[in-house]
Write an enzyme that holds these catalytic residues in place. Structure first.
Site, mmCIF file in Angstrom:
data_model
loop_
_atom_site.group_PDB
_atom_site.id
_atom_site.type_symbol
_atom_site.label_atom_id
_atom_site.label_comp_id
_atom_site.label_asym_id
_atom_site.label_seq_id
_atom_site.Cartn_x
_atom_site.Cartn_y
_atom_site.Cartn_z
ATOM 1 N N ARG A 15 0.660 -1.376 -0.091
ATOM 2 C CA ARG A 15 -0.146 -0.225 -0.023
ATOM 3 C C ARG A 15 0.950 1.293 0.273
ATOM 4 O O ARG A 15 2.035 1.369 0.140
ATOM 5 C CB ARG A 15 -1.023 -0.077 1.218
ATOM 6 C CG ARG A 15 -2.164 -1.128 1.090
ATOM 7 C CD ARG A 15 -2.786 -0.944 2.326
ATOM 8 N NE ARG A 15 -2.044 -1.852 3.525
ATOM 9 C CZ ARG A 15 -2.311 -1.852 4.818
ATOM 10 N NH1 ARG A 15 -3.694 -1.357 4.989
ATOM 11 N NH2 ARG A 15 -1.791 -2.434 5.602
ATOM 12 N N LYS A 75 1.630 1.956 7.260
ATOM 13 C CA LYS A 75 2.195 1.419 8.640
ATOM 14 C C LYS A 75 3.030 1.903 9.453
ATOM 15 O O LYS A 75 3.580 2.899 8.878
ATOM 16 C CB LYS A 75 2.691 -0.181 7.997
ATOM 17 C CG LYS A 75 1.723 -1.039 7.273
ATOM 18 C CD LYS A 75 0.388 -1.393 8.402
ATOM 19 C CE LYS A 75 0.756 -2.337 9.261
ATOM 20 N NZ LYS A 75 -0.348 -2.725 10.502
ATOM 21 N N TYR A 94 -0.885 4.350 10.716
ATOM 22 C CA TYR A 94 -1.265 3.220 11.787
ATOM 23 C C TYR A 94 0.028 3.016 12.624
ATOM 24 O O TYR A 94 0.896 2.765 12.230
ATOM 25 C CB TYR A 94 -1.770 2.106 10.954
ATOM 26 C CG TYR A 94 -3.107 2.052 10.396
ATOM 27 C CD1 TYR A 94 -4.142 2.226 10.954
ATOM 28 C CD2 TYR A 94 -3.313 1.814 9.041
ATOM 29 C CE1 TYR A 94 -5.483 2.235 10.417
ATOM 30 C CE2 TYR A 94 -4.407 1.995 8.186
ATOM 31 C CZ TYR A 94 -5.496 2.221 9.037
ATOM 32 O OH TYR A 94 -6.730 2.130 8.311
ATOM 33 N N HIS A 96 -0.700 1.298 16.388
ATOM 34 C CA HIS A 96 -0.878 0.176 17.004
ATOM 35 C C HIS A 96 0.154 0.145 18.086
ATOM 36 O O HIS A 96 0.658 -0.974 18.457
ATOM 37 C CB HIS A 96 -1.141 -0.922 16.303
ATOM 38 C CG HIS A 96 -2.160 -0.763 15.024
ATOM 39 N ND1 HIS A 96 -3.437 -0.954 15.535
ATOM 40 C CD2 HIS A 96 -2.147 -0.944 13.770
ATOM 41 C CE1 HIS A 96 -4.239 -0.882 14.445
ATOM 42 N NE2 HIS A 96 -3.264 -0.772 13.401
ATOM 43 N N GLU A 118 -5.675 4.721 13.861
ATOM 44 C CA GLU A 118 -6.598 3.893 14.464
ATOM 45 C C GLU A 118 -7.353 4.521 15.802
ATOM 46 O O GLU A 118 -8.446 3.745 16.454
ATOM 47 C CB GLU A 118 -5.887 2.648 15.098
ATOM 48 C CG GLU A 118 -4.805 2.443 16.040
ATOM 49 C CD GLU A 118 -3.493 2.919 15.565
ATOM 50 O OE1 GLU A 118 -2.483 3.039 16.472
ATOM 51 O OE2 GLU A 118 -3.453 3.563 14.350
ATOM 52 N N ASP A 270 -2.745 -6.792 15.113
ATOM 53 C CA ASP A 270 -1.871 -5.453 15.232
ATOM 54 C C ASP A 270 -2.161 -4.873 16.669
ATOM 55 O O ASP A 270 -1.314 -4.189 17.058
ATOM 56 C CB ASP A 270 -2.660 -4.421 14.338
ATOM 57 C CG ASP A 270 -2.111 -4.351 12.919
ATOM 58 O OD1 ASP A 270 -0.761 -4.837 12.853
ATOM 59 O OD2 ASP A 270 -2.754 -4.178 11.739
#
Length: 365
Positions: A15, A75, A94, A96, A118, A270
């Site tokens: 991505r 990510k 993101y 996490h 998130e 995650d």
């Protein structure tokens, strides 16, 4: 503002943080966008596409980080990126954090402003930047689960939809949120018998109203889970606690009660996973077996369908990227409650309670 879009370097992550359409919206507002060469290649977007909408192509990831006030990724940064992040640089991706103390401490040390997709949260409690990837992961969980039930890859040898004269496979979905509903929808579409569990009765009533009759709801408890897993072929773990570690709903001792060759797919990996035996895997080596149960625990499932995932992600992140670029992070977060809830680590301080609690670190308020 100078905005950087580096190429994702996590294992099998194809991505990209912004599509060319997103870059167009930024450059027409007089922002400068640096895109690392071939950053969008895996998602079907080429350097020429970005150049046409005004992006500047840079050759290395080091150049992108060094040139940018804000980094927009998909990510979390990995170890080789930690040293590239500058103090006061905004990193929007993101994260996490609750699943990685190493990452958390690295971002504290970086003195950057870490805004996590998130935990951006609307007034109704929904997570708008997590929803599209949860939708992708929920649907993919059934595709992957069905595949790994096949005998040549150590599964039980069950066709989820069955055939005339043979009952369909049984799917247990833990969690009736976005992931769980999308998983149940896909499994039901294949003709499987689906049980979806949650502790939220309001959500179970909703599922009961919108799903076909072969999707049944059940209140989630350890007793009920232990009972169901004895007859289940595929289990989907889709439990989320905002910004915190996922609860361990299936323990290692429960695996012995499952059919040999049964499959569990942990979409919550995650956030640390909702199975005790979960350990993050990659698309390169997606599964492992414990007590004859196949575990699929890929931490970036939507990365396997990068074009769909990238477009879906940019659809929801772009308004926030534009707001951050137009106003600067402090004003943007002050003016937007959802965006302010995305703040996790700011200039060396943890500002999100669940992350501080996860590692017994100090919370700055």
């Amino acid at each position: 503002m100078k905005i950087g879009v580096p190429k994702e370097i996590k294992n099998n992550e194809s991505r990209v943080g912004i599509t060319p359409a997103g870059v167009f919206e930024l450059t027409k507002r007089n922002h400068t966008v640096f895109v690392q060469t071939q950053a969008g290649f895996g998602s079907g977007f080429f350097d020429e596409d970005y150049l046409e909408v005004g992006a500047i192509i840079l050759l290395t990831i080091e150049d992108v980080y060094a040139s940018s006030d804000m980094i927009v990724k998909v990510k979390e940064p990995i170890e080789s990126e930690y040293g590239l992040i500058k103090p006061d640089q905004v990193v929007f991706t993101y994260f996490h954090f609750a699943s990685s103390e190493v990452l958390t401490k690295a971002m504290i040390d970086s003195k950057a402003i870490c805004i996590a997709y998130e935990t951006v949260e609307d007034a109704d409690g929904s997570l708008p930047l997590l929803i599209p990837m949860s939708e992708v992961a929920g649907r993919m969980s059934i595709q992957q689960g069905a595949k790994y039930l096949e005998k040549p890859i150590k599964g039980r040898g069950v066709l989820l939809g069955g055939v005339p004269g043979v009952p369909p496979g049984k799917v247990l979905v833990l969690g009736a949120g976005i992931v769980g509903i999308q998983a149940a929808k896909m499994a039901a579409g294949l003709g499987a018998h689906v049980t979806i569990m949650d502790i939220n009765m309001k959500q179970l009533r909703y599922v009961n109203d919108v799903m076909p009759n072969h999707v049944v709801t059940e209140f989630s408890s350890e007793y009920n889970i232990r009972k169901r897993i004895k007859e289940t072929d595929l289990i989907i773990g889709g439990v989320l606690i905002k910004g915190a570690k996922a609860p361990k709903l299936i323990t290692k001792d429960m695996l012995k009660d499952m059919h040999p060759g049964a499959v569990i797919v942990d979409v919550a990996v995650d956030q640390g996973g909702c199975f005790e035996t979960t350990k993050a895997t990659t698309h390169e080596n997606p599964t492992y077996i414990i007590n004859d149960v196949v575990h699929y625990c890929v931490a970036n499932m939507p990365g396997a369908v990068p074009h769909t995932s990238t477009v879906a992600l940019t659809n929801v992140t772009l308004p926030y990227v534009i707001k951050l670029a137009n106003e600067g992070w402090e004003t943007a977060c002050r003016n937007s409650l959802p965006l302010s809830k995305g703040l996790n680590v700011v200039k060396g301080k943890i500002v999100y309670k669940e992350i501080a609690e996860a590692f017994n670190l100090e919370l700055s308020v």
